[in-house]
Structures are given as structure tokens and as C-alpha cells.
Design a protein around this motif. Structure first.
Motif, PDB file in Angstrom:
ATOM      1  N   MET A   1      37.198  42.420  31.362  1.00 61.97           N
ATOM      2  CA  MET A   1      37.025  41.392  32.373  1.00 61.97           C
ATOM      3  C   MET A   1      35.644  41.545  33.009  1.00 61.97           C
ATOM      4  O   MET A   1      35.190  42.659  33.274  1.00 61.97           O
ATOM      5  N   THR A   2      34.997  40.425  33.252  1.00 63.31           N
ATOM      6  CA  THR A   2      33.712  40.443  33.932  1.00 63.31           C
ATOM      7  C   THR A   2      33.936  40.610  35.434  1.00 63.31           C
ATOM      8  O   THR A   2      35.060  40.475  35.942  1.00 63.31           O
TER       9      THR A   2
ATOM     10  N   ASP B   1      32.954  38.594  37.745  1.00 62.44           N
ATOM     11  CA  ASP B   1      33.385  37.310  38.318  1.00 62.44           C
ATOM     12  C   ASP B   1      34.875  37.080  38.097  1.00 62.44           C
ATOM     13  O   ASP B   1      35.579  36.573  38.983  1.00 62.44           O
ATOM     14  N   GLN B   2      35.371  37.439  36.915  1.00 61.63           N
ATOM     15  CA  GLN B   2      36.799  37.281  36.651  1.00 61.63           C
ATOM     16  C   GLN B   2      37.634  38.201  37.545  1.00 61.63           C
ATOM     17  O   GLN B   2      38.686  37.801  38.059  1.00 61.63           O
ATOM     18  N   ILE B   3      37.167  39.427  37.728  1.00 68.03           N
ATOM     19  CA  ILE B   3      37.887  40.355  38.600  1.00 68.03           C
ATOM     20  C   ILE B   3      37.881  39.846  40.034  1.00 68.03           C
ATOM     21  O   ILE B   3      38.894  39.892  40.736  1.00 68.03           O
TER      22      ILE B   3
ATOM     23  N   SER C   1      37.620  36.732  41.071  1.00 72.06           N
ATOM     24  CA  SER C   1      38.515  35.588  41.175  1.00 72.06           C
ATOM     25  C   SER C   1      39.972  36.028  41.219  1.00 72.06           C
ATOM     26  O   SER C   1      40.771  35.506  42.011  1.00 72.06           O
ATOM     27  N   PHE C   2      40.328  37.023  40.409  1.00 72.04           N
ATOM     28  CA  PHE C   2      41.712  37.517  40.397  1.00 72.04           C
ATOM     29  C   PHE C   2      42.074  38.158  41.735  1.00 72.04           C
ATOM     30  O   PHE C   2      43.145  37.901  42.297  1.00 72.04           O
TER      31      PHE C   2
ATOM     32  N   TYR D   1      36.538  46.919  35.977  1.00 73.59           N
ATOM     33  CA  TYR D   1      37.495  46.978  34.868  1.00 73.59           C
ATOM     34  C   TYR D   1      37.813  48.439  34.545  1.00 73.59           C
ATOM     35  O   TYR D   1      36.916  49.251  34.317  1.00 73.59           O
TER      36      TYR D   1
END
Length: 359
Positions: free
Chosen positions: A3-4, A6-8, A10-11, A163
Motif C-alpha cells: 500500500m502506498t 496515500d492509500q494508507i 485514506s484507509f 505498510y
């Protein structure tokens, strides 16, 4: 697959919003948040504190945390310390009062009120001598030490949420634990001319299954199945089917739920039978090839250990035989083809029977 940042981010923000946490400071590299009681129980191991709160009924005081998504950017933003300016509890008295504040603090630390203050009270740090102080009240600190601290140095825990980090795994575990079962209703906006009419909703039981085709190699699949509890119709890729629909956890107005005709245990049985029949139609050459590799490995270790046992000393044979049995079990576990099915999560989805979602 990783996971990038940004994805982390957002989560984590979606989790904090769902848990109704109070976000105090938000930045692309980090977020500072005051946790809600539910999130505090999930992320901070404080069982004795929460048992005390539940026994006494006092208002809980949750923790404030900083989650860092980009450590390098965060260090560049804070080269000399944490953000937000002076920390709580740090003296910011004017230069003309600096000496007085230091003297008052030293006297208070010794447990004695400074000269000129009323009896039974203690001067606060940073206050000139002779200024009357407010009564401290009947507290344990006031009775034993003569003062009650009115300012504290706040320490905000800071965790790197990257991550593979411990905190991210903890968030994943909390989401998995709370997301095993949901019950949602399709949002309904009543038409103006027919405001008094009601709309029937059908109930779908949805289960997301994880299928693992395992031998010395493994392939995993996700099967999302839904069954309508009124008719028994089974739909595959159910989550894709309801993706365009907006849901709410509360029953909308002017809506009624059609009575179910299939009980939940029987509905689950129908879904399992449907999945088993689907897997039975797979091409299972992978299993036959795995059986051949298993037979080759079993023959190889059998030839090796049988020859070793024949030439070994009598007192060494029990150890070699035990080693042979252990190795045979490992080969069996590694190469034996098998299909494992597990339920990831499930839910009841109530959707309009007049306008089913398009797919």
C-alpha cells in the motif's frame, strides 16, 4: 502488493471517521486525532482503565494520538520538535516575571506556600508573590502536599503508520473484527406526489468467501454470493451488483421489509452448496499434478531413510525413524492438494424490490 502512503492515509481517515473520532490536525504526512471511546479500546491496550470507567460510570478520557504516514516529510516539518508551538505545561511567562516564576515553582515543589500567600493555598507557577490564590479544594494532593497541579505536560503518542507497521496491522485487525457482519438499508427518497405510500424492500444475505486451492503452490479467490431470502435466488459477484447503491444503517421512512421465507441457516446451506457445485466444475488438473509431485517426494525420502535405517546402529534407529516420520508429515502437508473455504464477512442488505440495482 504493498500500500502506498496515500492509500494508507485514506484507509486510516475512513476508519477514524467511521469511529467518530475528533480530528484535531490533518496534514498529508500525518494526522493528530482525539480518539473516540470505541477507537481507544481498539488501539490502546488499557483494560484496567476501561474496567474502572465501566464500574464507576465516570466520563472516559480518551487518548490523543498522532499517526504519521510519511516519516521523512514529517521529520522535515518538525526539525526541532513536535508541531503546534509550545506544548501544554511549558512556562510562557513574560521576561519580567521569569525570576519570580522560577522561585514560586521551587517553593511549590517543596510543598510550601510562598511568602505572602494565604494559609492553606499554594501559589501557581509563574504567579508573582503576594497575589491571592484560589482555594485548592479538598483533594488528596491538596491534603498531603498543600497544592493541586493545574497544568500538565501533555504527551501525544506518535506512531508511524506505514505498510507492515504494528499500528497499521492493529487497524486492520480492528476493521476485520468489526466488519464481519453488517446490516444496511438502501437509501430511499420518497416521491412528493406519493409521500404516504410505502416501498417494499427485499432482504439479501451476502457472504464473501475465500477459496484457497493449495498444494506446494497456492491460489486464492474471493467469491461474493448473495441469496434473496424471499425467493431463494442466488446472485454471484453480489458486492459488484450492489456497488452503485447508496446504503444507510437506519431503516428509511416509508419503507417496509418483506417477510423472509428462508431461514438464515438454510440460506447459508444453499450458498455453500452453490459454491461447492461451482468448484466441482473447475479444471482439477492442478490437483493431479500435485499428487504426482507428492508421490515423487515420498519415494525420494523413503529411499533415503530406509537405506539410512538399515545401516544405522540399533541405538540410533529410533531417532532416525522419528525424523523420517516427521519429514513424511511435512511432505504430506506441503504437497497434498486441498481446497479450503472460509467466510470472510457477511451481511444483510435490504434493497428495493421495485427497482433492483442495475448490473
Amino acid at each position: 502488493m504493498t500500500m502506498t502512503a496515500d492509500q494508507i492515509r485514506s484507509f486510516v481517515l475512513r476508519y477514524l471517521e467511521a469511529e467518530q473520532c475528533d480530528i484535531m490536525e490533518k496534514h498529508p504526512a500525518y494526522v493528530t486525532v482525539k480518539l473516540s471511546p470505541s477507537a481507544d479500546k481498539d488501539l490502546n491496550h488499557r483494560p484496567y482503565y476501561w474496567s474502572f470507567v465501566e464500574r464507576t460510570g465516570v466520563t472516559p478520557e480518551t487518548m490523543t494520538c498522532t499517526f504519521v504516514f510519511d516519516p521523512e516529510a514529517y521529520r522535515e516539518l518538525q526539525p526541532h520538535g513536535p508541531p503546534g508551538g509550545p506544548q501544554p505545561g511549558v512556562s510562557t511567562a513574560a521576561p519580567g516575571l521569569a525570576g519570580t516564576a522560577g522561585t514560586s515553582s521551587a517553593v511549590v515543589a517543596a510543598g510550601q506556600p510562598p511568602a505572602g500567600s494565604p494559609a492553606g493555598t499554594a501559589a501557581q507557577p509563574g504567579t508573582p508573590p503576594g497575589v491571592p490564590q484560589p482555594p485548592q479544594g479538598d483533594s488528596i494532593l491538596g491534603r498531603y502536599f498543600g497544592f493541586v497541579p493545574t497544568s500538565f505536560t501533555a504527551r501525544i503518542p506518535r506512531d508511524e503508520v506505514t505498510y507492515g507497521s504494528r499500528r497499521l496491522e492493529q487497524l486492520f485487525a480492528a476493521v476485520r473484527a468489526k466488519g464481519k457482519y453488517v446490516r444496511l438499508f438502501e437509501q430511499h427518497v420518497p416521491e412528493q406526489p406519493r409521500r404516504s405510500s410505502t416501498v417494499p424492500y427485499d432482504t439479501w444475505l451476502a457472504v464473501n468467501y475465500k477459496v484457497e486451492l493449495a498444494c506446494d503452490m497456492k491460489r486464492s479467490e474471493i467469491h461474493s454470493l448473495g441469496i434473496q431470502l424471499q425467493t431463494g435466488v442466488i446472485r454471484e459477484r453480489f458486492m459488484d451488483w450492489i456497488a452503485p447503491v447508496a446504503f444507510t444503517p437506519q431503516l428509511p421512512a416509508h419503507v417496509y421489509i418483506t417477510p423472509d421465507r428462508i431461514a438464515l441457516p438454510r440460506a447459508v446451506l444453499y450458498l455453500e452448496e452453490h459454491l461447492e457445485s461451482k468448484l466441482a466444475r473447475y479444471d482439477h488438473r492442478w490437483a493431479k499434478e500435485a499428487q504426482l509431485r507428492l508421490a515423487d517426494e515420498q519415494a525420494r525420502i523413503r529411499d533415503y531413510y530406509e537405506a539410512l535405517i538399515k545401516t544405522a546402529e540399533p541405538d540410533q534407529r529410533p531417532d532416525i525413524e522419528a525424523q523420517y516420520a516427521g519429514r513424511a508429515r511435512e511432505i504430506e502437508w506441503q504437497y497434498r492438494p486441498r481446497i479450503r473455504i472460509s467466510a470472510i464477512n457477511c451481511g444483510l442488505f435490504h434493497v428495493s424490490s421495485a427497482k433492483p440495482p442495475a448490473y
